[in-house]
Design an enzyme around this catalytic site. Structure first.
Site, PDB file in Angstrom:
ATOM      1  N   GLU A  77       0.742  -0.597  -0.280  1.00  0.00           N
ATOM      2  CA  GLU A  77      -0.216   0.344  -0.009  1.00  0.00           C
ATOM      3  C   GLU A  77       0.776   1.070   0.106  1.00  0.00           C
ATOM      4  OE1 GLU A  77      -2.184  -0.929   3.364  1.00  0.00           O
ATOM      5  OE2 GLU A  77      -4.285  -2.071   2.632  1.00  0.00           O
ATOM      6  N   GLU A 108       7.360 -21.877   7.380  1.00  0.00           N
ATOM      7  CA  GLU A 108       8.007 -20.709   8.927  1.00  0.00           C
ATOM      8  C   GLU A 108       9.004 -21.244   9.421  1.00  0.00           C
ATOM      9  OE1 GLU A 108       5.838 -21.160  12.260  1.00  0.00           O
ATOM     10  OE2 GLU A 108       4.705 -20.314  11.245  1.00  0.00           O
TER      11      GLU A 108
END
Length: 265
Positions: A77, A108
């Site tokens: 953004e 992960e």
């Protein structure tokens, strides 16, 4: 770990919809208070990030699962909101971009993969790496921070447990301890909200400090849809006291609000 501790609520399946929503909302109201307690840590991190970025550094987020997705969202953004290059703020998620939509099992758990992912961007000492992990124990994040720090990068983190391994790996840890989740261990809820708020504060403060806001306006935003074009025109009209036609002409010529205002004669 506090994020794994038992919910304050029992027999959730027996609650009415009204009670479920009310109780979730009651828990959510505690999150901004927890974030407020972390403002001194956020201030220290933001100050350091700004100093590095003024020297040409970039900001990288690394995380897994919900935490990784939140980092990707925040990074993605920045270009449309502040007109910065797409590689100035970068979000990396364990398992690659495919993990944004679909969980990648065990991604992960590799402590070396984050540094491999970062290295693809030719990371330099002037850059900053911020690890995001609700639990504070994600190997992908710990390994990435340790290797980034060894390479001379500035390191920070956003975690939701105190005294975590991720916080120990970071020079500037931000610990937002929100307590047990409504659904035990579901850290996409309060912990995820806390991380989102902290990321909003981090990136927004950095961009303002870097001069990407004038007054309270996003003067460098990309004019990528009709809504934003109309918002930009209103900004120019208000700032220069000109008609909509003149504002749109200036925007067409100079590409953004800042250019329109600074080049008006």
């Amino acid at each position: 770990m506090i994020t794994e501790s038992t919910s304050h609520y029992e027999h959730l399946e027996q609650m009415s919809v009204h009670d479920l929503l009310t109780n979730i909302n009651r828990e959510d109201q505690t999150v901004p208070l927890a974030v407020a307690k972390a403002i001194p840590q956020l201030e220290a991190l933001v100050t350091q990030v700004v100093a590095r970025m003024r020297e040409g550094g970039r900001l990288f987020y690394i995380g897994a699962g919900t935490s990784g997705r939140l980092g990707v969202v925040d990074a993605s953004e920045c270009p449309p909101t502040y007109g910065v290059p797409h590689d100035l703020v970068v979000g990396l998620i364990a398992g690659g971009d495919g993990a944004i939509r679909k969980a990648v099992e065990f991604a992960e758990d590799d402590p070396n993969q984050a540094w491999i992912d970062l290295s693809a961007y030719k990371i330099e000492p002037v850059d900053t790496v911020v690890g995001i992990a609700a639990s504070g124990r994600t190997p992908y994040v710990i390994g990435g921070l340790n290797q980034a720090r060894a390479a001379g990068c500035l390191t920070g983190c956003i975690v939701c447990n105190p005294g975590s391994a991720v916080a120990q790996a970071a020079e500037f840890p931000v610990e937002v301890v929100v307590g047990p989740e409504f659904v035990t261990g579901s850290t996409r809820m309060k912990a995820g909200t806390a991380q989102k708020l902290a990321l909003n504060m981090l990136s927004t403060s950095v961009m303002i400090q870097l001069g990407r806001v004038k007054g309270n306006k996003m003067v460098d935003m990309q004019l990528s849809n009709i809504k934003l074009q109309q918002r930009a025109a209103r900004m120019v009209m208000d700032e220069l006291n000109v008609s909509e036609e003149v504002a749109n002409d200036l925007l067409a010529r100079f590409g953004n609000v800042r250019g329109a205002i600074e080049n008006y004669k």
